[in-house]
Write a protein that holds these residues in place. Structure first.
Motif, mmCIF file in Angstrom:
data_model
loop_
_atom_site.group_PDB
_atom_site.id
_atom_site.type_symbol
_atom_site.label_atom_id
_atom_site.label_comp_id
_atom_site.label_asym_id
_atom_site.label_seq_id
_atom_site.Cartn_x
_atom_site.Cartn_y
_atom_site.Cartn_z
ATOM 1 N N GLN A 137 -57.331 -27.756 -88.735
ATOM 2 C CA GLN A 137 -57.872 -27.735 -90.090
ATOM 3 C C GLN A 137 -56.866 -28.350 -91.062
ATOM 4 O OE1 GLN A 137 -59.224 -23.851 -91.301
ATOM 5 N NE2 GLN A 137 -60.134 -23.389 -89.293
ATOM 6 N N PRO A 138 -57.354 -29.065 -92.079
ATOM 7 C CA PRO A 138 -56.434 -29.632 -93.072
ATOM 8 C C PRO A 138 -55.611 -28.533 -93.744
ATOM 9 C CG PRO A 138 -58.614 -30.602 -93.284
ATOM 10 C CD PRO A 138 -58.756 -29.451 -92.329
ATOM 11 N N VAL A 139 -54.362 -28.841 -93.988
ATOM 12 C CA VAL A 139 -53.418 -27.866 -94.539
ATOM 13 C C VAL A 139 -53.190 -28.164 -96.021
ATOM 14 C CG1 VAL A 139 -51.057 -26.987 -94.383
ATOM 15 C CG2 VAL A 139 -52.306 -27.594 -92.295
ATOM 16 N N PRO A 140 -53.265 -27.149 -96.884
ATOM 17 C CA PRO A 140 -53.034 -27.398 -98.315
ATOM 18 C C PRO A 140 -51.591 -27.813 -98.584
ATOM 19 C CG PRO A 140 -53.185 -25.048 -97.883
ATOM 20 C CD PRO A 140 -53.571 -25.733 -96.607
ATOM 21 N N ARG A 141 -51.434 -28.931 -99.260
ATOM 22 C CA ARG A 141 -50.092 -29.426 -99.566
ATOM 23 C C ARG A 141 -49.733 -29.015 -100.991
ATOM 24 N NH1 ARG A 141 -47.836 -35.662 -98.936
ATOM 25 N NH2 ARG A 141 -45.612 -35.091 -99.023
ATOM 26 N N TYR A 142 -48.967 -27.940 -101.080
ATOM 27 C CA TYR A 142 -48.647 -27.383 -102.389
ATOM 28 C C TYR A 142 -47.508 -28.129 -103.092
ATOM 29 C CZ TYR A 142 -51.508 -23.257 -101.371
ATOM 30 O OH TYR A 142 -52.560 -22.412 -101.098
ATOM 31 N N GLY A 143 -46.621 -28.740 -102.330
ATOM 32 C CA GLY A 143 -45.402 -29.278 -102.909
ATOM 33 C C GLY A 143 -45.585 -30.211 -104.086
ATOM 34 N N PRO A 144 -46.325 -31.312 -103.951
ATOM 35 C CA PRO A 144 -46.469 -32.246 -105.078
ATOM 36 C C PRO A 144 -47.089 -31.603 -106.314
ATOM 37 C CG PRO A 144 -47.133 -33.286 -103.023
ATOM 38 C CD PRO A 144 -46.937 -31.841 -102.716
ATOM 39 N N ALA A 145 -48.114 -30.759 -106.111
ATOM 40 C CA ALA A 145 -48.752 -30.114 -107.262
ATOM 41 C C ALA A 145 -47.785 -29.161 -107.956
ATOM 42 C CB ALA A 145 -50.005 -29.366 -106.802
ATOM 43 N N LEU A 146 -47.013 -28.415 -107.188
ATOM 44 C CA LEU A 146 -46.047 -27.493 -107.791
ATOM 45 C C LEU A 146 -44.908 -28.252 -108.464
ATOM 46 C CD1 LEU A 146 -45.860 -24.760 -104.996
ATOM 47 C CD2 LEU A 146 -47.071 -24.640 -107.189
ATOM 48 N N ALA A 147 -44.530 -29.404 -107.905
ATOM 49 C CA ALA A 147 -43.477 -30.200 -108.536
ATOM 50 C C ALA A 147 -43.923 -30.704 -109.903
ATOM 51 C CB ALA A 147 -43.101 -31.371 -107.631
ATOM 52 N N ARG A 148 -45.216 -30.984 -110.036
ATOM 53 C CA ARG A 148 -45.724 -31.394 -111.353
ATOM 54 C C ARG A 148 -45.791 -30.207 -112.308
ATOM 55 N NH1 ARG A 148 -49.127 -34.435 -107.888
ATOM 56 N NH2 ARG A 148 -50.755 -32.821 -108.027
ATOM 57 N N ALA A 149 -46.106 -29.046 -111.774
ATOM 58 C CA ALA A 149 -46.196 -27.853 -112.631
ATOM 59 C C ALA A 149 -44.819 -27.334 -113.022
ATOM 60 C CB ALA A 149 -46.986 -26.760 -111.915
ATOM 61 N N PHE A 150 -43.833 -27.552 -112.162
ATOM 62 C CA PHE A 150 -42.463 -27.084 -112.432
ATOM 63 C C PHE A 150 -41.504 -28.269 -112.281
ATOM 64 C CE2 PHE A 150 -44.871 -23.528 -110.691
ATOM 65 C CZ PHE A 150 -44.622 -22.510 -111.606
ATOM 66 N N PRO A 151 -41.497 -29.155 -113.253
ATOM 67 C CA PRO A 151 -40.617 -30.336 -113.138
ATOM 68 C C PRO A 151 -39.144 -29.935 -113.098
ATOM 69 C CG PRO A 151 -41.521 -30.143 -115.353
ATOM 70 C CD PRO A 151 -42.233 -29.125 -114.527
ATOM 71 N N ASP A 152 -38.378 -30.714 -112.356
ATOM 72 C CA ASP A 152 -36.927 -30.521 -112.224
ATOM 73 C C ASP A 152 -36.563 -29.207 -111.542
ATOM 74 O OD1 ASP A 152 -36.527 -32.945 -113.574
ATOM 75 O OD2 ASP A 152 -36.585 -31.935 -115.530
ATOM 76 N N ARG A 153 -37.511 -28.632 -110.824
ATOM 77 C CA ARG A 153 -37.216 -27.416 -110.056
ATOM 78 C C ARG A 153 -37.402 -27.720 -108.569
ATOM 79 N NH1 ARG A 153 -38.150 -22.636 -113.064
ATOM 80 N NH2 ARG A 153 -37.461 -21.481 -111.205
ATOM 81 N N PRO A 154 -36.464 -27.353 -107.728
ATOM 82 C CA PRO A 154 -36.655 -27.527 -106.283
ATOM 83 C C PRO A 154 -37.819 -26.668 -105.788
ATOM 84 C CG PRO A 154 -34.339 -27.148 -106.815
ATOM 85 C CD PRO A 154 -35.115 -26.833 -108.052
ATOM 86 N N ILE A 155 -38.701 -27.262 -105.007
ATOM 87 C CA ILE A 155 -39.869 -26.564 -104.473
ATOM 88 C C ILE A 155 -39.749 -26.526 -102.951
ATOM 89 C CG2 ILE A 155 -42.374 -26.467 -104.362
ATOM 90 C CD1 ILE A 155 -41.308 -26.234 -107.204
ATOM 91 N N VAL A 156 -39.712 -25.330 -102.388
ATOM 92 C CA VAL A 156 -39.609 -25.155 -100.943
ATOM 93 C C VAL A 156 -40.844 -24.402 -100.465
ATOM 94 C CG1 VAL A 156 -38.260 -24.200 -99.041
ATOM 95 C CG2 VAL A 156 -37.094 -25.095 -101.068
ATOM 96 N N VAL A 157 -41.605 -25.034 -99.571
ATOM 97 C CA VAL A 157 -42.831 -24.428 -99.051
ATOM 98 C C VAL A 157 -42.702 -24.296 -97.540
ATOM 99 C CG1 VAL A 157 -45.342 -24.570 -98.922
ATOM 100 C CG2 VAL A 157 -44.140 -25.517 -100.913
ATOM 101 N N MET A 158 -42.934 -23.079 -97.036
ATOM 102 C CA MET A 158 -42.858 -22.816 -95.598
ATOM 103 C C MET A 158 -44.265 -22.658 -95.037
ATOM 104 S SD MET A 158 -39.675 -20.123 -95.230
ATOM 105 C CE MET A 158 -39.556 -20.488 -93.473
ATOM 106 N N TYR A 159 -44.538 -23.402 -93.975
ATOM 107 C CA TYR A 159 -45.777 -23.258 -93.214
ATOM 108 C C TYR A 159 -45.377 -22.756 -91.827
ATOM 109 C CZ TYR A 159 -47.618 -26.379 -96.855
ATOM 110 O OH TYR A 159 -47.975 -26.952 -98.058
ATOM 111 N N GLY A 160 -45.383 -21.462 -91.635
ATOM 112 C CA GLY A 160 -44.850 -20.926 -90.392
ATOM 113 C C GLY A 160 -43.355 -21.215 -90.330
ATOM 114 N N SER A 161 -42.936 -21.981 -89.324
ATOM 115 C CA SER A 161 -41.522 -22.352 -89.199
ATOM 116 C C SER A 161 -41.245 -23.760 -89.715
ATOM 117 C CB SER A 161 -41.081 -22.266 -87.722
ATOM 118 O OG SER A 161 -41.125 -20.929 -87.273
ATOM 119 N N TRP A 162 -42.257 -24.394 -90.284
ATOM 120 C CA TRP A 162 -42.059 -25.727 -90.842
ATOM 121 C C TRP A 162 -41.790 -25.621 -92.340
ATOM 122 C CZ3 TRP A 162 -40.769 -30.404 -89.590
ATOM 123 C CH2 TRP A 162 -40.933 -31.430 -90.512
ATOM 124 N N ILE A 163 -40.814 -26.390 -92.826
ATOM 125 C CA ILE A 163 -40.404 -26.321 -94.228
ATOM 126 C C ILE A 163 -40.588 -27.682 -94.878
ATOM 127 C CG2 ILE A 163 -38.488 -25.868 -95.805
ATOM 128 C CD1 ILE A 163 -37.347 -23.954 -93.749
#
Length: 447
Positions: free
Chosen positions: A236-262
């Motif tokens: 199933q397609p996986v929601p990619r939160y990183g780019p959207a969160l980077a736009r919502a929180f500019p200049d903040r590091p965004i780390v998203v974990m999908y199970g053991s994948w970061i």
């Protein structure tokens, strides 16, 4: 160039060669350090059982699993997480008798041993680690690691091992992993938690707090935001939160974990994100595939790799200034200079060695000429008593002449001339003529 000057040059070249050799050898011990300092990242422990990587899952006996594999070509034990594209795998197997045993992650050494002991299983999968006998299929690219650790997809690894068992070349397999944009509701839930405390832990995720020390050294310039999600459903397609969160929180590091994948988005992502992923999963991929590490442990180890990269001088920071070092600039030329000095020394040494030989040969010729002249003069005075030593002396002179013409060793020529001189001396003694004794006759002639 005078003889003394040549000797001075010869030994100077030898001294220079020795100095160059010492400098070159000592320089080989130097180490180049262009980092900003020692990375403060903590060591990553790998002692089994001390990092919460063992699960409560267990496996049946070897006999029971053997019976299961005999009954079915694919056996999934309770708790197994590996998934694959069944059509692709079925086509790869074809008519071969390939039997697959799938076990859960986090088994201890004894339980993994029981899985390996099921000889009827052509391929065993523990967690997402795919093995066949003594061989193991491992990912070596980010798309493969992402599919494996984010959704448990082992299609490519499984096809590789199947083709190895069939002794065929493995084809390229496209993973089934794909991204999608998160829905508004999904994004709102995540951003609300991030605004509240900088952390969102979805249902099913195991992250229990962020490693404070590791995140402080990995991202010292801004507070990082963390999202922890469980392993995603296969296919199933996986929601990619990183780019959207980077736009919502500019200049903040965004780390998203999908199970053991970061996944990382934010400042410097293009410069180091893929590098850190490649470093991290190539180093820990096998352990992450085999065990059931809590997400906090995985995140801590990943943050340590980010810290290591930061202290290696990336993140758009210039490398430290390195002053001009003439030694390093001239280092490639040192072997050539050494060779030139040695060649010069050997050339001058060869000339020095040839000179005594030439002088010795000159003296032999002079002595031979003098003794020959003496023999000629004495031959007119010789009588019955003196003829034998004179004859022997002339024979020695002929032998010495042949030795010189044949370039025989100087010592041999000297011996022949000594013998000839002794015979001529005996001839002069028998004649009673001391003036014809070689010592007296040759005095002043050879210099």
């Amino acid at each position: 160039m005078g003889r003394r000057t040549k000797e001075w040059v010869r030994w100077s070249l030898l001294g220079a060669a020795v100095v160059l050799l010492v400098v070159f050898l000592v320089s080989q011990r130097e180490e180049i350090d262009v980092s900003y300092g020692r990375s403060p990242s903590s060591p990553d422990a790998v002692v089994e059982g001390e990092a919460g990587e063992l699960s409560e899952a267990t496996v049946p006996s070897v006999e029971a699993m053997t019976a299961m594999v005999d009954a079915e070509p694919v056996v999934r034990l309770p708790g197994s997480i590996a998934r694959w594209d069944e059509q692709v795998v079925r086509e790869a197997i074809g008519d071969s008798d390939i039997r697959i045993l799938v076990a859960p992650p986090g088994l201890d050494k004894a339980e993994r041993g029981r899985v390996r002991d099921v000889e009827r299983a052509t391929i065993t999968i523990v967690g997402t680690k795919v093995s066949g006998g003594v061989y193991q299929a491992t990912a070596d690219a980010i798309p493969e690691w992402r599919a494996q650790f984010a959704s448990g997809d082992v299609t490519a690894l499984l096809v590789t091992m199947i083709h190895h068992a069939q002794e065929r070349e493995s084809p390229t397999v496209d993973d089934s992993f794909s991204w999608r944009q998160p829905s508004a509701a999904e994004l709102d839930a995540v951003t609300a938690d991030l605004r509240a405390n900088g952390l969102h832990v979805a249902e099913g995720a195991t992250l229990e707090g962020v490693p404070e020390a590791a995140t402080a050294t990995a991202f010292p310039d801004a507070d990082a935001l963390y999202v922890a999600l469980p392993q995603q459903p296969f296919g199933q397609p996986v929601p990619r939160y990183g780019p959207a969160l980077a736009r919502a929180f500019p200049d903040r590091p965004i780390v998203v974990m999908y199970g053991s994948w970061i996944e990382y988005d934010g400042p410097g992502a293009a410069d180091f994100a893929e590098l850190v992923s490649a470093m991290f999963y190539s180093q820990f991929g096998t352990r992450l595939a085999t065990y059931d590490y809590p997400q906090r442990n995985v995140l801590n180890a990943w943050l340590n790799r980010v810290t290591d990269v930061r202290y290696a001088g990336l993140f758009d920071r210039p490398l430290p200034y390195l002053p001009f070092d003439p030694l390093k600039v001239t280092m490639p030329a040192l072997p050539w200079l050494f060779a030139v000095c040695v060649a010069g020394f050997l050339a001058l040494s060869a000339r020095s060695l040839r000179r005594p030989q030439a002088v010795s040969e000159s003296r032999h010729y002079s002595r031979l000429a003098g003794l020959t002249a003496l023999a000629i003069e004495v031959s007119g005075l010789s009588g019955e008593r003196s003829d034998p030593p004179l004859t022997r002396g002339i024979g020695k002179l002929r032998a010495a002449t042949e030795a010189l013409e044949s370039d025989l060793p100087s010592a041999q020529v000297r011996t022949l001339l000594d013998d000839a001189e002794n015979e001529l001396d005996e001839t002069a003694r028998l004649l009673g003529r001391s003036d014809y004794r070689p010592r007296n006759y040759l005095e002043g002639r050879l210099g």
